[in-house]
Design a protein around this motif. Sequence first.
Motif, PDB file in Angstrom:
ATOM      1  N   TYR A 109       0.820  -1.213  -0.089  1.00 56.19           N
ATOM      2  CA  TYR A 109      -0.137   0.096   0.086  1.00 56.19           C
ATOM      3  C   TYR A 109       0.834   1.414   0.097  1.00 56.19           C
ATOM      4  N   LYS A 161       2.317   5.124  -7.725  1.00 56.21           N
ATOM      5  CA  LYS A 161       0.930   4.476  -8.090  1.00 56.21           C
ATOM      6  C   LYS A 161       0.713   4.492  -9.601  1.00 56.21           C
ATOM      7  N   LYS A 178       1.807   1.460 -11.661  1.00 55.27           N
ATOM      8  CA  LYS A 178       1.179   0.179 -11.512  1.00 55.27           C
ATOM      9  C   LYS A 178       2.001  -0.952 -11.490  1.00 55.27           C
ATOM     10  N   GLU A 203       3.716  10.047  -4.032  1.00 59.66           N
ATOM     11  CA  GLU A 203       2.783   8.835  -3.885  1.00 59.66           C
ATOM     12  C   GLU A 203       1.981   8.736  -5.535  1.00 59.66           C
ATOM     13  N   ARG A 204       1.693   9.736  -5.949  1.00 66.18           N
ATOM     14  CA  ARG A 204       1.167   9.487  -7.569  1.00 66.18           C
ATOM     15  C   ARG A 204       2.012   8.969  -8.499  1.00 66.18           C
TER      16      ARG A 204
END
Length: 82
Positions: free
Chosen positions: A17, A67, A70, A63-64
Amino acid sequence: MEYCCYIIYSLKLDRYYVGQTDDIEQRLIQHNSGFSTYTSKANDWCLKHLEVFETRDLAQNREREIKRKKSRKYIEWVSSAR
């Protein structure tokens, strides 16, 4: 105040996470107590990686960035690159 982007891992779920916060200790307690919907299925979350930033915007951008990849392999690489 400092902000951080973090990666936590659950052995039970075999999942990572990625998030950001201004209080990592409190946030980890929240993850392990079921406070967060996504992480509520496990209570064994442990901190794997932490990056500190001067502003929330910078932490959110990192963070982006993580993420957006992927990619579990990328997350594992970032987590191991200390």
